[in-house]
Motif scaffolding. Structure first.
Motif, PDB file in Angstrom:
ATOM      1  N   HIS A 257      31.745  40.774  26.094  1.00 13.27           N
ATOM      2  CA  HIS A 257      31.683  41.189  27.489  1.00 13.27           C
ATOM      3  C   HIS A 257      30.258  41.455  27.974  1.00 13.27           C
ATOM      4  O   HIS A 257      30.071  42.073  29.014  1.00 13.27           O
ATOM      5  N   GLN A 258      29.264  40.981  27.251  1.00 16.70           N
ATOM      6  CA  GLN A 258      27.887  41.131  27.691  1.00 16.70           C
ATOM      7  C   GLN A 258      27.314  39.763  28.030  1.00 16.70           C
ATOM      8  O   GLN A 258      27.514  38.785  27.314  1.00 16.70           O
ATOM      9  N   LYS A 259      26.582  39.724  29.132  1.00 19.05           N
ATOM     10  CA  LYS A 259      26.048  38.460  29.629  1.00 19.05           C
ATOM     11  C   LYS A 259      24.956  37.937  28.700  1.00 19.05           C
ATOM     12  O   LYS A 259      24.143  38.682  28.177  1.00 19.05           O
ATOM     13  N   VAL A 260      24.957  36.616  28.529  1.00 23.96           N
ATOM     14  CA  VAL A 260      23.996  35.945  27.665  1.00 23.96           C
ATOM     15  C   VAL A 260      23.124  34.992  28.474  1.00 23.96           C
ATOM     16  O   VAL A 260      21.905  34.977  28.342  1.00 23.96           O
ATOM     17  N   ILE A 261      23.774  34.181  29.308  1.00 23.39           N
ATOM     18  CA  ILE A 261      23.087  33.227  30.182  1.00 23.39           C
ATOM     19  C   ILE A 261      23.669  33.358  31.582  1.00 23.39           C
ATOM     20  O   ILE A 261      24.886  33.461  31.748  1.00 23.39           O
ATOM     21  N   GLU A 262      22.796  33.372  32.584  1.00 25.77           N
ATOM     22  CA  GLU A 262      23.226  33.455  33.979  1.00 25.77           C
ATOM     23  C   GLU A 262      22.572  32.330  34.770  1.00 25.77           C
ATOM     24  O   GLU A 262      21.474  31.877  34.428  1.00 25.77           O
TER      25      GLU A 262
ATOM     26  N   ASP B 128      33.694  29.053  31.423  1.00 28.69           N
ATOM     27  CA  ASP B 128      34.586  30.206  31.518  1.00 28.69           C
ATOM     28  C   ASP B 128      34.134  31.209  30.478  1.00 28.69           C
ATOM     29  O   ASP B 128      33.335  30.887  29.591  1.00 28.69           O
ATOM     30  N   THR B 129      34.627  32.434  30.550  1.00 28.25           N
ATOM     31  CA  THR B 129      34.125  33.495  29.678  1.00 28.25           C
ATOM     32  C   THR B 129      34.533  33.322  28.219  1.00 28.25           C
ATOM     33  O   THR B 129      34.034  34.031  27.363  1.00 28.25           O
ATOM     34  N   GLY B 130      35.418  32.384  27.920  1.00 32.53           N
ATOM     35  CA  GLY B 130      35.821  32.153  26.543  1.00 32.53           C
ATOM     36  C   GLY B 130      35.065  31.038  25.851  1.00 32.53           C
ATOM     37  O   GLY B 130      35.347  30.729  24.691  1.00 32.53           O
ATOM     38  N   LEU B 131      34.090  30.437  26.534  1.00 31.38           N
ATOM     39  CA  LEU B 131      33.406  29.265  25.972  1.00 31.38           C
ATOM     40  C   LEU B 131      32.679  29.606  24.671  1.00 31.38           C
ATOM     41  O   LEU B 131      32.758  28.861  23.686  1.00 31.38           O
ATOM     42  N   ILE B 132      31.960  30.711  24.629  1.00 29.77           N
ATOM     43  CA  ILE B 132      31.206  31.063  23.426  1.00 29.77           C
ATOM     44  C   ILE B 132      32.138  31.257  22.240  1.00 29.77           C
ATOM     45  O   ILE B 132      31.859  30.785  21.128  1.00 29.77           O
ATOM     46  N   ALA B 133      33.264  31.938  22.460  1.00 33.93           N
ATOM     47  CA  ALA B 133      34.210  32.157  21.361  1.00 33.93           C
ATOM     48  C   ALA B 133      34.760  30.835  20.835  1.00 33.93           C
ATOM     49  O   ALA B 133      34.912  30.647  19.619  1.00 33.93           O
TER      50      ALA B 133
ATOM     51  N   GLY C  26      51.981  43.824  31.616  1.00 32.32           N
ATOM     52  CA  GLY C  26      52.247  42.687  30.731  1.00 32.32           C
ATOM     53  C   GLY C  26      51.017  42.290  29.932  1.00 32.32           C
ATOM     54  O   GLY C  26      49.934  42.128  30.492  1.00 32.32           O
ATOM     55  N   PHE C  27      51.185  42.155  28.619  1.00 32.71           N
ATOM     56  CA  PHE C  27      50.074  41.783  27.748  1.00 32.71           C
ATOM     57  C   PHE C  27      49.820  40.283  27.831  1.00 32.71           C
ATOM     58  O   PHE C  27      50.744  39.504  28.084  1.00 32.71           O
ATOM     59  N   PRO C  28      48.532  39.884  27.633  1.00 33.35           N
ATOM     60  CA  PRO C  28      47.377  40.705  27.267  1.00 33.35           C
ATOM     61  C   PRO C  28      46.800  41.471  28.460  1.00 33.35           C
ATOM     62  O   PRO C  28      46.904  41.013  29.600  1.00 33.35           O
ATOM     63  N   VAL C  29      46.193  42.633  28.177  1.00 33.00           N
ATOM     64  CA  VAL C  29      45.572  43.445  29.203  1.00 33.00           C
ATOM     65  C   VAL C  29      44.130  43.742  28.814  1.00 33.00           C
ATOM     66  O   VAL C  29      43.722  43.513  27.671  1.00 33.00           O
ATOM     67  N   LEU C  30      43.392  44.264  29.778  1.00 36.48           N
ATOM     68  CA  LEU C  30      42.011  44.655  29.562  1.00 36.48           C
ATOM     69  C   LEU C  30      41.888  46.140  29.885  1.00 36.48           C
ATOM     70  O   LEU C  30      42.255  46.575  30.979  1.00 36.48           O
ATOM     71  N   ILE C  31      41.406  46.921  28.913  1.00 32.56           N
ATOM     72  CA  ILE C  31      41.101  48.330  29.157  1.00 32.56           C
ATOM     73  C   ILE C  31      39.630  48.415  29.525  1.00 32.56           C
ATOM     74  O   ILE C  31      38.771  47.866  28.825  1.00 32.56           O
ATOM     75  N   LYS C  32      39.316  49.099  30.627  1.00 35.73           N
ATOM     76  CA  LYS C  32      37.929  49.173  31.092  1.00 35.73           C
ATOM     77  C   LYS C  32      37.564  50.615  31.402  1.00 35.73           C
ATOM     78  O   LYS C  32      38.343  51.345  32.037  1.00 35.73           O
ATOM     79  N   ALA C  33      36.376  51.019  30.984  1.00 31.05           N
ATOM     80  CA  ALA C  33      35.877  52.342  31.333  1.00 31.05           C
ATOM     81  C   ALA C  33      35.694  52.424  32.842  1.00 31.05           C
ATOM     82  O   ALA C  33      35.064  51.557  33.453  1.00 31.05           O
ATOM     83  N   SER C  34      36.240  53.456  33.455  1.00 30.31           N
ATOM     84  CA  SER C  34      36.159  53.582  34.909  1.00 30.31           C
ATOM     85  C   SER C  34      34.724  53.724  35.378  1.00 30.31           C
ATOM     86  O   SER C  34      34.367  53.253  36.456  1.00 30.31           O
ATOM     87  N   ALA C  35      33.886  54.370  34.571  1.00 27.63           N
ATOM     88  CA  ALA C  35      32.488  54.569  34.959  1.00 27.63           C
ATOM     89  C   ALA C  35      31.574  53.554  34.281  1.00 27.63           C
ATOM     90  O   ALA C  35      30.371  53.750  34.227  1.00 27.63           O
ATOM     91  N   GLY C  36      32.158  52.465  33.751  1.00 26.74           N
ATOM     92  CA  GLY C  36      31.415  51.583  32.866  1.00 26.74           C
ATOM     93  C   GLY C  36      30.597  50.507  33.540  1.00 26.74           C
ATOM     94  O   GLY C  36      30.535  50.385  34.759  1.00 26.74           O
ATOM     95  N   GLY C  37      29.998  49.710  32.699  1.00 23.26           N
ATOM     96  CA  GLY C  37      29.176  48.585  33.109  1.00 23.26           C
ATOM     97  C   GLY C  37      28.505  47.991  31.886  1.00 23.26           C
ATOM     98  O   GLY C  37      28.462  48.596  30.816  1.00 23.26           O
ATOM     99  N   GLY C  38      27.974  46.775  32.012  1.00 29.91           N
ATOM    100  CA  GLY C  38      27.243  46.145  30.920  1.00 29.91           C
ATOM    101  C   GLY C  38      28.093  45.783  29.718  1.00 29.91           C
ATOM    102  O   GLY C  38      27.584  45.617  28.614  1.00 29.91           O
TER     103      GLY C  38
ATOM    104  N   LYS D 271      30.165  47.634  28.175  1.00 25.01           N
ATOM    105  CA  LYS D 271      30.476  48.786  27.329  1.00 25.01           C
ATOM    106  C   LYS D 271      31.772  49.442  27.806  1.00 25.01           C
ATOM    107  O   LYS D 271      32.063  49.478  28.989  1.00 25.01           O
ATOM    108  N   GLY D 272      32.539  49.987  26.842  1.00 24.70           N
ATOM    109  CA  GLY D 272      33.793  50.630  27.202  1.00 24.70           C
ATOM    110  C   GLY D 272      34.812  49.640  27.726  1.00 24.70           C
ATOM    111  O   GLY D 272      35.481  49.881  28.728  1.00 24.70           O
ATOM    112  N   MET D 273      34.944  48.494  27.047  1.00 22.38           N
ATOM    113  CA  MET D 273      35.858  47.450  27.486  1.00 22.38           C
ATOM    114  C   MET D 273      36.532  46.839  26.258  1.00 22.38           C
ATOM    115  O   MET D 273      35.867  46.507  25.284  1.00 22.38           O
ATOM    116  N   ARG D 274      37.867  46.737  26.310  1.00 24.26           N
ATOM    117  CA  ARG D 274      38.596  46.197  25.179  1.00 24.26           C
ATOM    118  C   ARG D 274      39.726  45.291  25.658  1.00 24.26           C
ATOM    119  O   ARG D 274      40.510  45.675  26.531  1.00 24.26           O
TER     120      ARG D 274
END
Length: 693
Positions: free
Chosen positions: A235-240, A450-455, A152-164, A166-169
Motif C-alpha cells: 500500500h505504499q507508492k513506488v512509481i507515480e 492496477d495496484t496488483g501489478l507488482i504482486a 462481504g469479504f475481501p475487505v480493507l481495514i484502514k486507519a481512520s487517521a492514516g496515510g502513506g 500505514k495502518g491498512m490491512r
C-alpha cells in the motif's frame, strides 16, 4: 510576500522548499535533530536551529520547539512539507495563536479531512462517490467484524487517521479478521496516535488515481490534472506518473470536478490532493471511481504535476498563504507531455522490502542540473542526502526521487530507465534494480496498470541479478587488478623494481591466481592464468575452458575505503561496459545495465555462512522496537510461523521461524529497542522421538 520562512521538515522536501525560496529571494530557517546536524537540508537554508534528539517524537514532532525556533529567528511563516506536522490541525492552530502563518489549509479543513470516516461522511453530503463500507464512530471489535461480514469479504481495514499505506490491512477471510484488526490498530496508534479504523469493500482491479487541487483565499479552486499512483507494494507508492495513462477525458473531468467539490465542502485553502480508487474492467479499462481520502498537504509525487503543467507548486503555496489570488484560471491550466517519478529508497526488495540502514559510501545519481529543474535529458532529481551520509532507522528511508519528462509516456519511461541504470549506490541495499525492472515490465510499458501489478510480477521483479556470473566475477577481478596497478604507480620503488610488478610473473614459475567470491549464486571460484608475453586468460564459473580476458579501467577514489571503477571488459567474444564500487578490501558491488550484484572476496578457507538465521537463531534484520511476541519459551513452531513483530521506519515487520523446532529462549520483551544483527530468540531442533510423537 514573506521575507523569511521556517521549514519544519527534513530531507528532500526541505531542500525542495528551500530551492523555491532561494529563487524568490525568501530567507529560510532549517530545523534539525541531533542526527541531522550535517544534513543537506541544513546546508540548503540560511539559518538552522537544533530542536532535539534523533527520535522524531523528540524533535520534528515537537510543535512548541518549532514555534520557538520561528519566534527566535523572526520567521513569518512555517512550511511543514509533508509528514511530521503537515496535517496536524492542532499545530496549525498553535501557529495562528502565535501570529505565525501556517503554509497549508485551515485547521478546520485539516480536521475534517484528517479522519477518514468523518471525511467520507462529508463527501457523501457533497455527492462525491464512496466505496461501500462502514465509516461509523463505534469501534467495538465485534461490531467491526459484523460490519465486515455484512460488506462481504475481501475487505480493507484502514486507519481512520492514516496515510502513506500505514495502518491498512487486506482481509480475505473472516477467520483472519481479528488478527488483522489488532495489527492495523497497533500500527495506527503508533503512527498517528489514533487507533480508530473503517472497513471498506476491497475494490476489484483497482487503480489509484489522485487529483491535484489548489485553492486560494478568494474562493478560487482549480484542479491541476491527475496522477496515477497504482504502482504500489504494501500500500505504499513506488512509481507515480502524470497524466494517468488510458483515462478517458470524460472520466478525468468528472474526477476533477468531484475533487473541487470535495475541497469546497471543507473550505479548503492551499495545495491538496483528493485520492480516488478507480475500478477497472478485466481488460483494465477505467469504469467508475470512489473517494478514498484527501491529503491536506503537498504530496511526495508533486514533481510530476509540476513537469506536465510547468508550475511551481511550492511557489503557489507561498503566494496563497500570503493572501495572493491564484495566478491562472481553470481554462488556462495546460498539460504538456508526460512525467514519471520513481522513489529511490534504502530498502532490500528481496528481503520483503525491509528498510536498509548504513552509510552511503557511494552516491552517484544520473546527470542533472539545479535542484528541482529538468536537464537536457529530461531528468529531474530531488534528493536530501549527500554521499557519506548515513541512512538511520529514525526517518523515512527515501534517498532521492528520480523524475523523467518526455513528450510521450514512452519517452519518459525510457529516460527514467536510463537514469536508474546510471545510478550507483553502495554501502547499503536499495530498490534501484527493482525500479528499473518494474519500468521494463510489459504491462507497465503498455500502460495497463492496477495496484496488483507488482504482486503479480513479483517473481521476475525479485529474481537474482541478470548480470552473467562470468562477467560479474571478471569485473571484480578487473577492479582488483586496476587497484594493484594504481598502488604500483603510487609507489616510487615500483618505477625500477621488477619485484613490485603484480602481473603474476615469477622467475621460471607462473602460478595461477585463484579468486573466490561469495555471491547471490553461492560461492564462485575463478582462476586467472598468466604467461609472459601472452594475454591474460580467466577460467570463470560455467566456462568449459579458460577465455581471453582484457580490462581497461578508470578509477575514482571516493574516500579512504571506497573506490569506483569504470571498466571496459573483454571476456572471450563478449565485450561489456561495467562499473564496480569496491568497499574496503573484500566487497565489490557490480553495476551493469540497471542490474547490480554484490560479491564478497573470500580467502582460501571459505568458512561457512548461516545467513543470520541458521542453527536455530533469529536475528534482527534492522534496528527497531519489538511491539508483539507471538511465542514464548517452550512453544513448538513450524518453519515460516510468525514469531514476533518488529517496528522500524514507521512500519511493522513480522519475523518468521527460520526452521521448525522448539523455542528455547526469548531474549527480548515487548517494548525493547534492538540493534541490527542482535539475536532475538533461539529455536532448538526437535528430537526424532518428538517428531514421531
Amino acid at each position: 510576500m514573506f521575507s523569511k520562512i521556517l521549514i519544519a521538515n527534513r530531507g528532500e522536501i526541505a531542500c525542495r522548499v528551500a530551492a523555491t525560496c532561494r529563487r524568490l529571494g525568501i530567507r529560510t530557517v532549517a530545523v534539525y535533530s541531533d542526527a541531522d546536524a550535517q544534513a543537506a537540508h541544513v546546508a540548503a537554508c540560511d539559518e538552522a536551529v537544533c530542536i532535539g534528539p534523533a527520535e522524531a517524537a523528540q524533535s520534528y514532532l515537537r510543535g512548541e520547539r518549532i514555534l520557538q525556533a520561528a519566534r527566535d529567528t523572526g520567521a513569518q511563516a512555517i512550511h511543514p512539507g509533508y509528514g511530521f506536522l503537515s496535517e496536524n490541525a492542532g499545530f496549525a492552530r498553535q501557529c495562528a495563536e502565535a501570529g505565525v502563518v501556517f503554509i497549508g489549509p485551515p485547521p478546520e479543513a485539516m480536521q475534517a479531512m484528517g479522519l477518514k470516516a468523518e471525511s467520507k461522511r462529508l463527501m457523501q453530503t457533497a455527492s462525491v462517490p464512496l466505496v461501500p463500507g462502514y465509516h461509523g464512530a463505534e469501534q467495538d471489535a465485534a461490531l467491526l467484524k459484523a460490519e465486515a461480514v455484512r460488506i462481504g469479504f475481501p475487505v480493507l481495514i484502514k486507519a481512520s487517521a492514516g496515510g502513506g499505506g500505514k495502518g491498512m490491512r487486506e482481509v480475505q477471510r473472516v477467520e483472519d479478521f481479528d488478527a488483522a484488526l489488532a495489527s492495523c490498530r497497533r500500527e495506527a496508534q503508533s503512527s498517528f496516535g489514533n487507533d480508530a479504523v473503517l472497513i471498506e469493500r476491497l475494490v476489484r482491479n483497482p487503480r489509484h488515481i489522485e487529483i491535484q487541487i489548489f485553492a486560494d483565499q478568494h474562493d478560487h479552486v482549480l484542479w491541476l490534472f491527475e496522477r496515477d499512483c497504482s504502482m504500489q507494494r504494501r500500500h505504499q507508492k513506488v512509481i507515480e506518473e502524470a497524466p494517468a495513462p488510458g483515462l478517458p477525458d470524460a472520466l478525468r473531468r468528472e474526477m476533477g470536478e468531484a475533487a473541487v467539490a470535495a475541497a469546497r465542502a471543507v473550505g479548503y485553502v492551499g495545495a491538496g490532493t483528493v485520492e480516488f480508487i478507480v475500478e477497472c474492467s478485466e481488460a483494465g479499462a477505467p469504469q467508475r471511481f470512489y473517494f478514498m481520502e484527501m491529503n491536506t498537504r503537498l504530496q511526495v509525487e508533486h514533481p510530476v504535476t509540476e513537469l506536465i503543467t510547468g508550475l511551481d507548486l511550492v511557489e503557489w503555496q507561498l503566494r496563497v498563504a500570503a493572501g495572493e489570488p491564484l495566478p491562472i484560471t481553470q481554462a488556462e491550466v495546460r498539460c504538456s507531455g508526460h512525467a514519471i517519478e520513481a522513489r529511490l529508497c534504502a530498502e532490500h526488495p528481496e528481503a520483503g522490502f525491509l528498510p536498509s540502514t548504513g552509510q552511503l559510501r557511494r552516491l552517484a545519481l544520473p546527470p542533472h542540473v539545479a535542484f528541482g529543474a529538468v536537464g537536457a535529458e529530461g531528468i529531474r532529481v530531488d534528493s536530501g542526502v549527500f554521499e557519506g551520509d548515513t541512512i538511520t532507522p529514525f526517518y523515512d528511508p527515501m534517498i532521492a526521487k528520480l523524475i523523467a519528462w518526455g513528450e510521450t509516456r514512452e519517452q519518459a519511461r525510457r529516460r527514467l530507465r536510463q537514469a536508474l541504470a546510471a545510478t550507483r549506490i553502495a554501502g547499503l541495499q536499495t530498490n534501484a534494480q527493482f525500479l528499473h525492472r518494474l519500468l521494463g515490465v510489459a504491462a507497465f510499458a503498455g500502460g495497463v496498470l492496477d495496484t496488483g501489478l507488482i504482486a503479480r510480477e513479483q517473481e521476475a521483479l525479485l529474481a537474482p541479478p541478470s548480470i552473467p556470473q562470468p562477467l560479474a566475477c571478471a569485473a571484480a577481478i578487473g577492479a582488483m587488478l586496476e587497484d594493484e596497478r594504481a598502488q604500483q604507480s603510487a609507489d616510487p620503488w615500483s618505477a625500477w623494481s621488477p619485484w613490485s610488478i603484480c602481473d603474476g610473473f615469477t622467475n621460471g614459475v607462473l602460478p595461477p591466481r585463484v579468486f573466490r567470491f561469495d555471491s547471490p549464486w553461492g560461492v564462485l571460484a575463478c582462476t586467472l592464468l598468466t604467461a609472459t608475453g601472452q594475454p591474460l586468460r580467466i577460467h570463470t564459473p560455467g566456462s568449459p575452458q579458460p577465455q581471453p580476458f582484457a580490462c581497461s579501467a578508470q578509477s575514482t577514489r571516493v574516500n579512504d575505503v571506497t573506490t569506483e571503477f569504470a571498466l571496459v571488459l573483454t571476456l572471450g567474444d563478449e565485450r561489456a561496459q561495467m562499473s564496480v564500487v569496491r568497499l574496503g578490501e573484500t566487497s565489490f558491488q557490480v553495476f551493469s545495465g540497471g542490474e547490480q550484484v554484490t560479491l564478497q572476496a573470500l580467502g582460501a578457507d571459505l568458512g561457512s555462512s548461516d545467513g543470520g538465521s541458521a542453527g536455530g537463531r533469529l536475528t534482527a534484520p534492522m534496528p527497531g522496537r519489538i511491539i508483539a511476541l507471538h511465542v514464548q519459551a517452550g512453544d513448538t513452531v513450524q518453519t515460516g510461523a510468525p514469531l514476533l513483530v518488529l517496528e522500524a521506519m514507521k512500519m511493522e515487520h513480522t519475523l518468521s521461524a527460520p526452521s521448525a523446532g522448539q523455542v528455547s529462549e526469548v531474549l527480548y520483551a515487548v517494548g525493547d529497542q534492538v540493534s541490527e544483527g542482535v539475536e532475538l530468540l533461539r529455536i532448538e531442533a526437535l528430537k526424532t522421538e518428538d517428531l514421531q510423537a
